[in-house]
Design a protein around this motif. Structure first.
Motif, PDB file in Angstrom:
ATOM      1  N   ASP A 283       1.266  -1.210  -0.243  1.00 58.83           N
ATOM      2  CA  ASP A 283       0.393  -0.170   0.156  1.00 58.83           C
ATOM      3  C   ASP A 283       1.062   1.016   0.261  1.00 58.83           C
ATOM      4  OD1 ASP A 283      -2.692  -1.348  -0.138  1.00 58.83           O
ATOM      5  OD2 ASP A 283      -2.519  -1.929   1.816  1.00 58.83           O
ATOM      6  N   LEU A 284       1.161   1.748  -1.040  1.00 56.97           N
ATOM      7  CA  LEU A 284       2.041   2.810  -1.756  1.00 56.97           C
ATOM      8  C   LEU A 284       1.206   4.346  -1.018  1.00 56.97           C
ATOM      9  CD1 LEU A 284       3.824   1.143  -4.689  1.00 56.97           C
ATOM     10  CD2 LEU A 284       4.369   0.937  -1.895  1.00 56.97           C
ATOM     11  N   SER A 285       2.183   5.311  -0.736  1.00 58.65           N
ATOM     12  CA  SER A 285       1.783   6.788  -0.631  1.00 58.65           C
ATOM     13  C   SER A 285       1.544   7.148  -2.463  1.00 58.65           C
ATOM     14  CB  SER A 285       3.283   7.857   0.379  1.00 58.65           C
ATOM     15  OG  SER A 285       4.182   7.482  -0.481  1.00 58.65           O
ATOM     16  N   PRO A 286       1.137   8.291  -2.656  1.00 62.25           N
ATOM     17  CA  PRO A 286       0.334   8.413  -3.237  1.00 62.25           C
ATOM     18  C   PRO A 286       2.019   9.475  -4.534  1.00 62.25           C
ATOM     19  CG  PRO A 286      -1.086   9.213  -2.423  1.00 62.25           C
ATOM     20  CD  PRO A 286       0.364   8.626  -1.414  1.00 62.25           C
ATOM     21  N   THR A 287       2.083   8.725  -5.472  1.00 63.34           N
ATOM     22  CA  THR A 287       3.498   9.576  -6.781  1.00 63.34           C
ATOM     23  C   THR A 287       3.422  11.112  -6.450  1.00 63.34           C
ATOM     24  OG1 THR A 287       2.855   7.813  -7.203  1.00 63.34           O
ATOM     25  CG2 THR A 287       4.407   9.292  -8.474  1.00 63.34           C
ATOM     26  N   ILE A 288       4.996  11.601  -6.471  1.00 64.30           N
ATOM     27  CA  ILE A 288       4.486  13.002  -6.756  1.00 64.30           C
ATOM     28  C   ILE A 288       4.876  12.956  -7.837  1.00 64.30           C
ATOM     29  CG2 ILE A 288       5.520  14.898  -6.327  1.00 64.30           C
ATOM     30  CD1 ILE A 288       4.225  13.513  -3.732  1.00 64.30           C
ATOM     31  N   GLY A 289       4.589  14.431  -9.250  1.00 64.12           N
ATOM     32  CA  GLY A 289       4.653  14.093 -10.593  1.00 64.12           C
ATOM     33  C   GLY A 289       4.292  12.701 -11.234  1.00 64.12           C
ATOM     34  N   VAL A 290       5.873  12.084 -11.531  1.00 66.49           N
ATOM     35  CA  VAL A 290       5.863  10.680 -12.388  1.00 66.49           C
ATOM     36  C   VAL A 290       6.962   9.978 -11.503  1.00 66.49           C
ATOM     37  CG1 VAL A 290       5.840   9.627 -14.543  1.00 66.49           C
ATOM     38  CG2 VAL A 290       5.258  12.538 -13.796  1.00 66.49           C
ATOM     39  N   ASP A 291       6.593   8.692 -11.735  1.00 66.82           N
ATOM     40  CA  ASP A 291       7.605   7.718 -11.617  1.00 66.82           C
ATOM     41  C   ASP A 291       7.952   6.532 -12.727  1.00 66.82           C
ATOM     42  OD1 ASP A 291       9.181   6.328 -10.190  1.00 66.82           O
ATOM     43  OD2 ASP A 291       7.917   5.352  -8.841  1.00 66.82           O
ATOM     44  N   PHE A 292       8.797   6.135 -12.788  1.00 63.36           N
ATOM     45  CA  PHE A 292       9.900   5.658 -14.170  1.00 63.36           C
ATOM     46  C   PHE A 292      10.284   4.089 -13.738  1.00 63.36           C
ATOM     47  CE2 PHE A 292      12.700   4.658 -16.605  1.00 63.36           C
ATOM     48  CZ  PHE A 292      11.984   4.325 -18.239  1.00 63.36           C
ATOM     49  N   LYS A 293       9.200   2.443 -14.417  1.00 64.48           N
ATOM     50  CA  LYS A 293      10.221   1.686 -14.255  1.00 64.48           C
ATOM     51  C   LYS A 293      10.334   0.938 -15.845  1.00 64.48           C
ATOM     52  CE  LYS A 293      10.006   1.286  -9.961  1.00 64.48           C
ATOM     53  NZ  LYS A 293      10.175   2.417 -10.004  1.00 64.48           N
ATOM     54  N   VAL A 294      11.169   0.144 -15.798  1.00 61.85           N
ATOM     55  CA  VAL A 294      11.236  -0.750 -17.080  1.00 61.85           C
ATOM     56  C   VAL A 294      11.298  -1.981 -16.596  1.00 61.85           C
ATOM     57  CG1 VAL A 294      13.477  -1.205 -18.536  1.00 61.85           C
ATOM     58  CG2 VAL A 294      13.034   0.912 -17.583  1.00 61.85           C
ATOM     59  N   LYS A 295      10.717  -2.511 -17.824  1.00 57.72           N
ATOM     60  CA  LYS A 295      10.301  -4.537 -17.407  1.00 57.72           C
ATOM     61  C   LYS A 295      11.117  -5.079 -18.936  1.00 57.72           C
ATOM     62  CE  LYS A 295       8.197  -7.875 -15.942  1.00 57.72           C
ATOM     63  NZ  LYS A 295       9.367  -8.461 -15.077  1.00 57.72           N
ATOM     64  N   TYR A 296      11.250  -5.487 -18.641  1.00 59.79           N
ATOM     65  CA  TYR A 296      11.726  -6.580 -19.877  1.00 59.79           C
ATOM     66  C   TYR A 296      10.988  -7.941 -20.093  1.00 59.79           C
ATOM     67  CZ  TYR A 296      16.170  -3.532 -20.963  1.00 59.79           C
ATOM     68  OH  TYR A 296      17.081  -3.357 -21.469  1.00 59.79           O
TER      69      TYR A 296
END
Length: 207
Positions: A41-54
């Motif tokens: 249960d995560l706190s709200p994102t600030i702006g934009v987050d980014f992840k990479v998945k192959y």
């Protein structure tokens, strides 16, 4: 040895995916569940987050650059630029909160139309938190009907139980692969879409 071989991309296609929807619908939790086996249960994102998945699909190596946007209205002007170049858009709502579903039509679908630079970008409508059946207020049929109206793919998921999470992203990517205009710009291209200015917090947010 070809001196250029070491410079070849380590993927066949690079796809940019954008996750949008109201704060608290579980976008970041869905992404975390897809990227790893974790659920928080995560706190709200600030702006934009980014992840990479192959992913390896149909004999192709895919690199997914997934942008997780904040749902709060005060970040809207910041996140609008992240629609540029996205081949796929994941529109998430919470099946236990009707306003998050209503806002898809009132807010988010309009943003996609306004800011998307790929007319043929693939949209996936996701009803999250189906593990909370006793609190559900948005029916599956309502989701299906809205997806048909907007020309979206549709799936219901649970970030908590991981139900349909991987399937959600895989179905979206397969549809992108079937769209020639989206493949043209993603094929073997190492465009540095990672250089866009981003404002993130160190922990992912559940928005």
């Amino acid at each position: 040895m070809d001196s250029t071989s070491s410079k070849q991309p380590d993927f066949d296609y690079l796809f940019k995916l954008l996750m949008i929807g109201d704060s608290g619908v579980g976008k970041s939790s869905l992404l975390l569940s897809f990227i790893s086996d974790a659920f928080d249960d995560l706190s709200p994102t600030i702006g934009v987050d980014f992840k990479v998945k192959y992913l390896d699909i149909e004999g192709k190596r895919l690199k997914l650059a997934i942008w997780d946007t904040a749902g709060q209205e005060r970040f809207r002007t910041l996140t609008s630029s992240y629609y540029r170049g996205a081949q796929g858009v994941v529109m998430v709502y919470d099946v236990t909160r009707r306003e998050t579903f209503t806002n898809l039509a009132d807010v988010w679908a309009k943003e996609v139309d306004m800011y998307s630079t790929n007319p043929e970008s693939i949209k996936m409508l996701v009803g999250n938190k189906v593990d909370m059946q006793n609190e559900r207020v948005v029916t599956r049929k309502e989701g299906i009907d809205f997806a048909r109206q907007c020309g979206c793919l549709f799936i219901e998921c649970s970030a908590k139980t991981k139900m349909n999470v991987t399937q959600c992203f895989e179905e979206l990517v397969l549809k992108i692969i079937e769209t020639p205009s989206l493949l043209t710009e993603a094929y073997g291209v190492k465009r540095n879409i990672f250089k866009q200015t981003q404002q993130t917090n160190d922990t992912n947010g559940c928005c």
